[in-house]
Design an enzyme around this catalytic site. Sequence first.
Site, PDB file in Angstrom:
ATOM      1  N   ASP A 120       0.847  -1.206   0.000  1.00  0.00           N
ATOM      2  CA  ASP A 120       0.000   0.000   0.000  1.00  0.00           C
ATOM      3  C   ASP A 120       0.877   1.248   0.000  1.00  0.00           C
ATOM      4  O   ASP A 120       1.965   1.243  -0.600  1.00  0.00           O
ATOM      5  CB  ASP A 120      -0.914  -0.058   1.250  1.00  0.00           C
ATOM      6  CG  ASP A 120      -2.258   0.585   1.004  1.00  0.00           C
ATOM      7  OD1 ASP A 120      -2.278   1.803   0.822  1.00  0.00           O
ATOM      8  OD2 ASP A 120      -3.276  -0.124   0.991  1.00  0.00           O
TER       9      ASP A 120
ATOM     10  N   HIS B 253      -3.441   6.012   3.711  1.00  0.00           N
ATOM     11  CA  HIS B 253      -4.262   4.878   3.258  1.00  0.00           C
ATOM     12  C   HIS B 253      -3.766   3.553   3.848  1.00  0.00           C
ATOM     13  O   HIS B 253      -4.524   2.790   4.443  1.00  0.00           O
ATOM     14  CB  HIS B 253      -4.225   4.835   1.726  1.00  0.00           C
ATOM     15  CG  HIS B 253      -5.180   3.872   1.097  1.00  0.00           C
ATOM     16  ND1 HIS B 253      -4.811   2.581   0.774  1.00  0.00           N
ATOM     17  CD2 HIS B 253      -6.468   4.006   0.720  1.00  0.00           C
ATOM     18  CE1 HIS B 253      -5.853   1.968   0.213  1.00  0.00           C
ATOM     19  NE2 HIS B 253      -6.874   2.814   0.168  1.00  0.00           N
TER      20      HIS B 253
ATOM     21  N   ASN C 253     -13.411   0.869  -6.770  1.00  0.00           N
ATOM     22  CA  ASN C 253     -14.459   1.819  -6.364  1.00  0.00           C
ATOM     23  C   ASN C 253     -15.059   2.509  -7.575  1.00  0.00           C
ATOM     24  O   ASN C 253     -15.302   3.712  -7.565  1.00  0.00           O
ATOM     25  CB  ASN C 253     -13.876   2.877  -5.417  1.00  0.00           C
ATOM     26  CG  ASN C 253     -13.288   2.268  -4.166  1.00  0.00           C
ATOM     27  OD1 ASN C 253     -13.821   1.295  -3.627  1.00  0.00           O
ATOM     28  ND2 ASN C 253     -12.186   2.817  -3.696  1.00  0.00           N
TER      29      ASN C 253
ATOM     30  N   SER D   7     -11.194  -0.620  -0.397  1.00  0.00           N
ATOM     31  CA  SER D   7      -9.911  -0.684   0.328  1.00  0.00           C
ATOM     32  C   SER D   7     -10.117  -1.025   1.788  1.00  0.00           C
ATOM     33  O   SER D   7      -9.236  -1.591   2.425  1.00  0.00           O
ATOM     34  CB  SER D   7      -9.198   0.666   0.261  1.00  0.00           C
ATOM     35  OG  SER D   7      -8.752   0.929  -1.022  1.00  0.00           O
TER      36      SER D   7
END
Lengths: 556, 66
Positions: free
Chosen positions: A203, A244, A336, A411
């Site tokens: 990530d 994130h 998304n 996520s």
Amino acid sequence: MLIRLLSLLWRLLNLIGFALSLRRWWRTLRDDQASRQERYAAAGILLFMTALLVWSVAQLGNARASLDRAPQVAVAPAAAASPDQIVVDFRDELSLAAIDRLDDQLGVRFEPNSPESLDERLMVAEVRHLSAAARSELLATLRRDARVEAADENFTMSVLGSAAPLWEPNDPRYKEQWSFPAIGMPAAWTKTTGKGVVVAVIDTGVAFEADGKTPAASDLKQTRWTKPYDFIRNKAKAYDDHGHGTHVAGTIAQSTNNGHGCAGIAYEATIMPLKVLSGGGSGTLSDIADAIHFAADNGAQVINMSLGGPRGAAVLAQAVRYAHARRVVVVCAAGNTASEGVCYPAAYPECIAVSAVGPSGELTFYSTYGNEICLAAPGGEYRSPDERGNGILQNTVFQQKDVFEAWQGTSMASPHVAGVAALLVQQGFQGPEAVRLQLRSTATKKDDPKKYGAGVLNAAKAVGASGAESTFVARPPRVRGTTWWPLLLGFAGWPYGAVLLLFGIRRLRPLLALGTTAFAVGCLTAAFSGVAGALWLVLNGLLAGALGWLVWRPRR
Amino acid sequence: MGSISSKLRSKIEQWLRDEDRNEYGDPRDTMYAGGTPLFDERTGRTVDRYTYILQKHPHLGAGSED
């Protein structure tokens, strides 16, 4: 209660009707004036009725057995009230003299939990003389100590199913983490916490350490981590300059029951932070492929990738295949895009592609869907700031601040699945396909596989815990080719047959024929369409009542 | 940024093909947190694809009536 009473009454009336029917045909069988054909018919009917009864009872027994199959012996902490003891699992090689020195240092006395636990260095200590704050401080000190494998409050345990509530962590913001009880985490934690399982988070990095003005995430202090790597700068640090990755890692293994912030699903797992996305939230296929290889070669058992792109590439596909071949479970966010077309790498068959549901258990407005979806998990869903409570709350760093924020996205759904995968790995599930099968077979079923795959993640069922399970409302299963329909037919069929047999086909009156046919059709409809059992019971009760009246009514 | 005309959309699509970019105007091998740059998981805001491209590549909008 009423349904049970009706059911009992119905069975009683059915038994009476059955006995009367048997009596009538037994008499025919023994009646010297009856013709041979009538006696053969009576014998055949008696045999048929007996077989039907035995079969129905056997079916009932099977149904009861399947209900009883749910595990009943799991233990759960009974209460989160301040305990009088703490329990500490020291490293096995630690000497008893060293533990004695700790006694003096900490002002408590560690005793073996049992004679058998001495070798394991599993110790308990009385702490009733300490204040709640001092107990928390003591536990925090012990958890930081490298000689300690685990330290916790020594809760009273009780058999699940008793009135005792399931354990909940003491993290003050746990109550805002609606997604954890929704997937049955309190029950799942009674079985496993993911201890020792390594989960790679590929990530934006994870804020385990401060980086210049950016602090370390405060609620990852007790979380174990290993082998960080930044594939963008090629160095063995994985600072998070976005937020994130830290948020995602928190869902998997936030420091839990530390009296601070939030909880994590597999909170005793070890995170391997691998940075492939920049502070802007994007990265390259090649870095991601490198990170997947690195994770597989360095002991990761689960990989979470809350990232993706519209196109795959041979190098990415090969990396995923490599990890899969090394028995690593690869969990990915579906995307998304609010449209059909699962992103890569989630779309590769080796990956577990996760779509997102909101608090209602329905697909979120933003989630990508498609044929490749393996299962769905909570990803949060809100459309205005005052609904942020419906997001997924975790600790992260944002704009150089340590914050707790509710985010939403696939996520956030993916690490829910990765966390539960880590729990399964700790339980001994071997390899990605065993984990995938367990996740899918225990998911809360939903109708549309393109949106939900096999259903919504159910952590409690996945790890075999009973008690409070998923709170997502499952659609009632349709009664179709399951244990229920032979049971229904078995019980429904015989009173119908009994009416015919009691009075004989020749003497069957038109109204009775109509009534029994309607009853049989009703039973079949109930069996195949899942109409509420109450209606079926009422019908049975009515029929049994009519049967009794027909048998006992005054003869002319 | 106001509405984007079909003419400008066509121009952007042509530019994506000419420059061998992905549908978001980035290099083809770009991957994103959450799988798309158009949805902000922190704020919940969604941005239109053409708006996103024009924000990153303002020269594409230069000289257009938009």
